[in-house]
Design an enzyme around this catalytic site. Structure first.
Site, PDB file in Angstrom:
ATOM      1  N   HIS A  64       0.831  -1.223  -0.098  1.00 14.55           N
ATOM      2  CA  HIS A  64       0.020  -0.083   0.005  1.00 14.55           C
ATOM      3  C   HIS A  64       0.826   1.402  -0.229  1.00 14.55           C
ATOM      4  O   HIS A  64       2.021   1.349   0.547  1.00 14.55           O
ATOM      5  CB  HIS A  64      -1.011   0.158   0.971  1.00 14.55           C
ATOM      6  N   ASP A  78       5.958   0.740   6.805  1.00 16.06           N
ATOM      7  CA  ASP A  78       4.684   0.682   6.569  1.00 16.06           C
ATOM      8  C   ASP A  78       4.157   1.497   5.745  1.00 16.06           C
ATOM      9  O   ASP A  78       3.509   2.700   6.124  1.00 16.06           O
ATOM     10  CB  ASP A  78       3.909   0.635   8.084  1.00 16.06           C
ATOM     11  N   GLU A 119      -4.847   1.886   2.227  1.00 14.79           N
ATOM     12  CA  GLU A 119      -5.232   0.676   3.110  1.00 14.79           C
ATOM     13  C   GLU A 119      -5.401   1.193   4.791  1.00 14.79           C
ATOM     14  O   GLU A 119      -6.137   0.266   5.390  1.00 14.79           O
ATOM     15  CB  GLU A 119      -3.836  -0.065   3.221  1.00 14.79           C
ATOM     16  N   GLU A 120      -4.786   1.891   5.253  1.00 14.82           N
ATOM     17  CA  GLU A 120      -4.675   2.214   6.750  1.00 14.82           C
ATOM     18  C   GLU A 120      -6.043   2.435   7.222  1.00 14.82           C
ATOM     19  O   GLU A 120      -6.478   2.410   8.207  1.00 14.82           O
ATOM     20  CB  GLU A 120      -3.792   3.499   6.920  1.00 14.82           C
ATOM     21  N   ASP A 134       3.403  -6.089   3.544  1.00 13.49           N
ATOM     22  CA  ASP A 134       2.648  -5.201   4.368  1.00 13.49           C
ATOM     23  C   ASP A 134       3.149  -5.586   5.845  1.00 13.49           C
ATOM     24  O   ASP A 134       2.311  -5.748   6.483  1.00 13.49           O
ATOM     25  CB  ASP A 134       1.293  -5.103   4.011  1.00 13.49           C
ATOM     26  N   HIS A 147       2.832   2.725  13.053  1.00 12.52           N
ATOM     27  CA  HIS A 147       2.251   3.724  13.249  1.00 12.52           C
ATOM     28  C   HIS A 147       2.406   4.847  14.376  1.00 12.52           C
ATOM     29  O   HIS A 147       1.990   5.560  15.107  1.00 12.52           O
ATOM     30  CB  HIS A 147       0.717   3.473  13.847  1.00 12.52           C
TER      31      HIS A 147
END
Length: 470
Positions: free
Chosen positions: A283, A295, A329-330, A357, A428
């Protein structure tokens, strides 16, 4: 009963059926296995994957869905795929509602005044402009909150203190992340005016992990934020002293309007069956706190570099290979859902798929989800990966988050399992940056993906469709 007692016509029919089954069993030519091994070795001596991630994180940086960084990432992706010489490059629209982060602060007001480090969870509503102050009520985990008496949190801020367990395969994430996804509505149902959760991560750094949450229909929306692990410990220690703990939290997040981003797609067009294709992807979006190196910049670098190596062969593979840079995606697998919907009438054209991912740790196992008669071919593929330290695992692969919608429509998928022991230290957070990537491990990933993509595009037969996993 043996064949000699069967009528000749039936014997012939049985032999034809056996012969047909043999033809249907997927396999690889020895020449293709040799090319796959050569591509593997080329990947181990290339730095293209790292150069791609460096370019994305430096030239674009944070790229949360719906932000200027998102738009810049789409332009970057198109330009990069064209620069690398992909046969076809195009975009497909993905539309969604946006969310904007604002001010985020918290502090203990009493009995031991101290600042706290928080970050708002994705799609949280805001507090009043001058903040929200209330007494903390603590719960061990989401289940404890669910099972608590009605009204127990009336007028209070719920604090869920559950800790994520570290694991190589990331298996501690699922049990812990439920507090992030469901906590706000469960807290509101018990009368809470706000919620704080211990960050869903495995680090002890004083920075908080963001991530998506959702509100249930018909339940009041309350502000939601994650505490850094040390500040969650601090809050636990204060509560343990037996005095009421009052916290003030200020969150300025707000909903944005609708926005259209794009899935970015690059194709290596097949020479014999171009309409059939293999998907490898990652992504393109990230959260806004770091530069999204792990990520999922790493996945973008791995899959794009793998396809570029195949582009360098004297001849194109039999089938096409598509590198898909999925949008958003998130915030709910939006790009993956859009791709599955746009291509729902041609699912059987997708030979198989795999998404990278899970950071940039070395791959240690390959899992499949294929028809049973294809497993011997998968094990042949795994043999080419053995020098990379990769072995075959099982036939229960998930494929990756953005492939969930396609997987539900029945495509075969593969999971190239990465070592995620430290992945959730950075996931994140502002600490998801390029320096966390080990170039050697990244090359090992690319070597595995180039084997997977090339052999899948060259194979005799197919991996099957119609699994309809959820």
């Amino acid at each position: 009963m043996t064949l000699k007692y069967l009528p000749l016509a039936l014997v012939a029919s049985c032999l034809l059926s056996v012969s047909a089954m043999a033809k249907q069993a997927p396999s690889f030519d020895e020449a293709d296995l040799k090319v796959a091994a050569e591509l593997r070795d080329q990947a181990l001596n290339s730095s293209l994957d790292y150069e791609i991630v460096e370019s994305l994180t430096t030239e674009v940086g944070p790229r949360m869905a719906g932000t200027p960084g998102d738009a810049a990432a789409v332009k970057w992706g198109v330009a990069k795929l064209k620069e690398l010489g992909f046969d076809k490059v195009w975009t497909e629209p993905v539309t969604f509602t946006t969310w904007k982060r604002g001010v985020e602060m918290a502090e203990v007001i009493a009995p031991y005044p101290q600042p706290l480090v928080i970050t708002a969870l994705g799609f949280s509503v805001a507090t009043p402009e001058d903040g929200l102050s209330a007494e903390i009520i603590q719960f061990d985990d989401l289940d404890a909150l669910k099972n608590a008496p009605e009204g127990i949190a009336e007028g209070k801020i719920v604090f869920i203190k559950n800790r994520m367990e570290r694991a190589r395969d990331g298996s501690g994430y699922g049990p812990a992340v439920a507090a992030r996804g469901q906590g706000a509505s469960q807290a509101a149902a018990k009368g809470a005016v706000g919620i704080l959760i211990r960050s869903i991560g495995t680090d002890s750094d004083r920075m908080a992990h963001t991530g998506m949450m959702r509100y249930d229909e018909g339940i009041k929306k309350i502000p939601a934020a994650a505490l850094s692990a040390p500040d969650a410990d601090l809050l636990e220690n204060m509560i343990r002293r037996g005095k009421p703990v009052t916290v003030k939290m200020t969150i300025g997040a707000k909903q944005g309007g609708e926005y259209t981003s794009h899935n970015v797609i690059g194709e290596v067009t097949g020479s014999e069956k171009p309409e059939e294709y293999v998907i490898i992807g990652a992504h393109l979006d990230s959260w806004d706190l770091g530069t999204g190196a792990l990520d999922d910049g790493a996945g973008i670098g791995i899959t794009t570099a793998a396809a570029k190596l195949i582009l360098g062969l004297p001849e194109r593979p039999k089938r096409s290979i598509r590198v898909i840079m999925f949008a958003n995606e998130e915030q709910g697998l939006v790009g993956g859902k859009a791709y599955a919907e746009a291509h729902k009438d041609h699912i059987k054209n997708i030979i198989t798929a795999a998404e990278s991912d899970f950071g940039a740790g070395k791959i240690w196992r390959i899992d499949s989800k294929v028809k049973p008669e294809a497993i011997p071919a998968v094990k042949q593929m795994a043999e080419v990966m053995e020098p990379l330290g990769i072995s075959y695992g099982n036939n229960q692969a998930g494929g990756g988050p953005d492939l969930i919608p396609l997987r539900g429509k029945g495509i075969s998928v593969f999971s190239l399992r990465q070592d995620g022991t430290d992945y959730f230290d950075y996931h994140h957070t502002p600490n998801d940056t390029l320096d966390k990537i080990d170039p050697e491990a990244l090359r090992q990933n690319t070597a595995a993906y180039v084997i997977f993509a090339y052999l899948s595009a060259q194979m005799n037969g197919d991996f099957g469709t119609g699994f309809h996993q959820k």
